[in-house]
Design a protein around this motif. Structure first.
Motif, short mmCIF file in Angstrom:
data_model
loop_
_atom_site.label_atom_id
_atom_site.label_comp_id
_atom_site.label_asym_id
_atom_site.label_seq_id
_atom_site.Cartn_x
_atom_site.Cartn_y
_atom_site.Cartn_z
N TYR A 19 0.95 -1.18 -0.23
CA TYR A 19 0.18 -0.11 0.08
C TYR A 19 1.01 1.29 0.01
O TYR A 19 0.47 2.09 -0.78
CB TYR A 19 -0.86 0.08 1.44
N PHE A 20 1.94 1.29 0.85
CA PHE A 20 3.01 2.23 0.75
C PHE A 20 3.58 2.65 -0.55
O PHE A 20 3.60 3.57 -1.15
CB PHE A 20 3.94 2.16 1.80
N GLY A 21 3.90 1.41 -1.29
CA GLY A 21 4.39 1.14 -2.58
C GLY A 21 3.39 2.03 -3.41
O GLY A 21 3.78 2.58 -4.58
N ASP A 70 -8.22 -5.45 -4.29
CA ASP A 70 -7.53 -6.64 -3.94
C ASP A 70 -6.79 -6.98 -4.90
O ASP A 70 -5.48 -7.50 -4.73
CB ASP A 70 -8.32 -7.50 -3.04
N ALA A 71 -7.43 -7.19 -6.11
CA ALA A 71 -6.52 -7.71 -7.21
C ALA A 71 -5.37 -6.47 -7.72
O ALA A 71 -4.24 -7.12 -8.03
CB ALA A 71 -7.32 -7.97 -8.35
N ALA A 80 -8.46 -9.69 5.29
CA ALA A 80 -9.31 -8.70 4.55
C ALA A 80 -9.69 -7.71 5.31
O ALA A 80 -9.62 -6.55 4.83
CB ALA A 80 -10.70 -9.67 4.13
N PHE A 81 -9.63 -7.55 6.69
CA PHE A 81 -10.12 -6.39 7.29
C PHE A 81 -8.75 -5.41 7.35
O PHE A 81 -9.00 -4.26 7.25
CB PHE A 81 -10.39 -6.82 8.92
N GLU A 82 -7.69 -6.21 7.42
CA GLU A 82 -6.46 -5.21 7.50
C GLU A 82 -6.37 -4.52 6.12
O GLU A 82 -5.80 -3.48 6.07
CB GLU A 82 -5.19 -5.93 7.88
#
Length: 131
Positions: A19-21, A70-71, A80-82
Motif C-alpha cells: 500500500y505504501f508502494g 485487492d487484485a 481482509a480487514f487489514e
C-alpha cells in the motif's frame, strides 16, 4: 487510470509494503501531478454533472476506476480487514496529498463534499494516458 507502480529510487524503505508502494508510485513525479490534476478535473466534472461535489470515495472511484482493489494491490499477508484498513488509509493519504497540492479542496470533519481547487494546465491533466 491505474495505481502507480512500486518503482521509486529517491529513498529506500526498511520493509516493503504494497500500500505504501502504491501511494509512492501514485504521487511520484511526473505522474503525481497528472493524477492530482485528474482528481481536480474529476471534481469539476462531478460538480457540472450533479450540482455538488463528490464524496472522497466517489472521487477516488472517478480517478482510478478500479473495481477490485485487492487484485490491484495484492497483499495476501494481511487479512481482509487489514487490507480494508490499509486501503482506507491509502485513500485518505491521496485526498490529503491532492488537497495539499491544491487541485482539490477538502476539510476533513467539516463536510463530506470535495470541492475543486486549481488545475495546472501545463501537465496535460485533461488528456488520458493513451493520448
Amino acid at each position: 487510470m491505474s495505481v502507480g507502480e512500486d518503482r521509486y529510487e529517491s529513498f529506500a524503505t526498511a520493509v516493503e509494503d504494497q500500500y505504501f508502494g502504491a501511494l509512492l508510485g501514485t504521487i511520484d513525479e511526473p505522474g503525481g501531478a497528472f493524477t492530482a490534476n485528474r482528481a481536480g478535473l474529476a471534481t469539476i466534472e462531478w460538480w457540472d454533472a450533479h450540482g455538488t461535489g463528490p464524496t472522497c470515495a466517489e472521487l477516488i472511484d472517478a480517478v482510478f476506476e478500479i473495481d477490485d482493489w485487492d487484485a490491484t494491490i495484492a497483499d495476501p499477508g494481511r487479512t481482509a480487514f487489514e487490507r480494508h484498513e490499509q486501503l482506507e488509509l491509502l485513500h485518505r493519504w491521496l485526498i490529503s496529498y491532492w488537497t495539499r497540492v491544491g487541485t482539490i479542496s477538502f476539510v476533513p470533519g467539516h463536510d463530506d463534499i470535495v470541492r475543486p481547487g486549481r488545475i495546472d494546465i501545463t501537465t496535460d491533466a485533461g488528456r488520458t494516458e493513451a493520448e
